[in-house]
Design an enzyme around this catalytic site. Structure first.
Site, mmCIF file in Angstrom:
data_model
loop_
_atom_site.group_PDB
_atom_site.id
_atom_site.type_symbol
_atom_site.label_atom_id
_atom_site.label_comp_id
_atom_site.label_asym_id
_atom_site.label_seq_id
_atom_site.Cartn_x
_atom_site.Cartn_y
_atom_site.Cartn_z
ATOM 1 N N SER A 150 0.861 -1.182 0.000
ATOM 2 C CA SER A 150 0.000 0.000 0.000
ATOM 3 C C SER A 150 0.892 1.225 0.000
ATOM 4 O O SER A 150 2.035 1.168 0.487
ATOM 5 C CB SER A 150 -0.888 0.024 1.251
ATOM 6 O OG SER A 150 -1.508 1.284 1.425
ATOM 7 N N TYR A 164 -0.923 -0.015 10.208
ATOM 8 C CA TYR A 164 -1.134 -0.423 8.822
ATOM 9 C C TYR A 164 0.067 -0.034 7.969
ATOM 10 O O TYR A 164 0.532 -0.825 7.133
ATOM 11 C CB TYR A 164 -2.411 0.228 8.290
ATOM 12 C CG TYR A 164 -2.783 -0.182 6.889
ATOM 13 C CD1 TYR A 164 -3.148 -1.487 6.601
ATOM 14 C CD2 TYR A 164 -2.796 0.745 5.845
ATOM 15 C CE1 TYR A 164 -3.503 -1.873 5.314
ATOM 16 C CE2 TYR A 164 -3.156 0.374 4.559
ATOM 17 C CZ TYR A 164 -3.504 -0.931 4.298
ATOM 18 O OH TYR A 164 -3.853 -1.305 3.031
#
Length: 258
Positions: A150, A164
């Site tokens: 990501s 994350y």
């Protein structure tokens, strides 16, 4: 027909980026092993994926399995390799930020339990599936592994937590290191780093944002839109195809230029 006679195992294949990837691959002749931990999603996805095969000769097998369970994963990989004779492609699509209730929590707000849950969800399945498939691909002297990172892993997300970001940064580092380990065995390892992508899981969060917040996100993206799952899947399919035979250790940002 980039994937004719190829066996592709895709985790989290019943929706989102995994499903969009399966849709392309089966349409180009692959035998897709669609793995998901939700039977209802699989029951809905598999007939649609089979229809997408058209006249390509592509096939779909749906398998209910928990990619976070080491014993389950080892058995899954062994059975697929034995049944189909090879595993040419592994797409590690398990992951995401919304596995906790507060995906945008700051580091100060995060609890240790939330941190651990995000790290495990985004790293463990990728490790376990990769760990299990390596002996199969080494025997073949070939294989393509594609991981999902990501832009958060590059510190470029304004709407996700540090947990994350750390997990997806781990995916980027894991991909690079694994490419060095497996290159001599003819195995390519790459990843994509998506920006916000309107999957079934993310779209509700996107729609809860104000129009001003949505407009700001779109304005800072040079291509002036947010991604759909198919935008990410097309790049995954490039990395899994013969077109990327001399590409390894790379993480491609699929962000509309963000």
């Amino acid at each position: 027909m980039r994937f004719k006679n190829k066996v592709a195992l895709i985790t989290a294949a019943a929706n989102g980026i995994g499903r969009a990837t399966a849709n392309i691959m089966v349409g180009e002749g692959a035998t897709v092993i669609a793995v998901d931990n939700n039977q209802g999603r699989l029951d809905e996805a598999v007939p649609s994926l089979r229809a997408a095969a058209g006249t390509s000769g592509g096939k779909v097998q749906g398998i209910l399995a928990d990619a976070l369970d080491a014993t389950v994963v080892d058995k899954l990989i062994d059975e697929v390799a034995r049944t189909h004779g090879s595993i040419d492609i592994l797409v590690n699509a398990v992951g995401g930020s919304t596995v906790i209730d507060r995906p945008t929590a700051t580091t100060e707000q995060l609890t240790l339990a939330e941190w651990q849950k995000l790290i495990a969800f985004n790293l463990d399945a990728t490790f376990l599936c990769t760990h299990a498939v390596i002996p199969v691909m080494k025997r073949q002297r070939s294989g393509k592994i594609v991981n999902l990172a990501s832009i958060a892993g590059r510190g470029l997300s304004f709407n996700s937590s540090s947990a994350y970001a750390a997990a997806k940064g781990g995916i980027i580092a894991f991909t690079r290191k694994l490419a060095y380990e497996l290159g001599p065995d003819g195995i390519n390892v790459n990843a994509i780093a998506p920006s916000i992508t309107l999957t079934e899981r993310i779209r509700p969060h996107w729609e809860k944002r104000s129009q001003a917040s949505q407009a700001e996100e779109i304005e800072r993206t040079p291509l002036r839109r947010v991604a759909e799952a198919a935008d990410q899947a097309r790049v995954i399919c490039f990395l899994a195809s013969a077109d990327a035979d001399f590409v390894t250790g790379l993480t491609i940002d699929v962000t509309g230029g963000l």
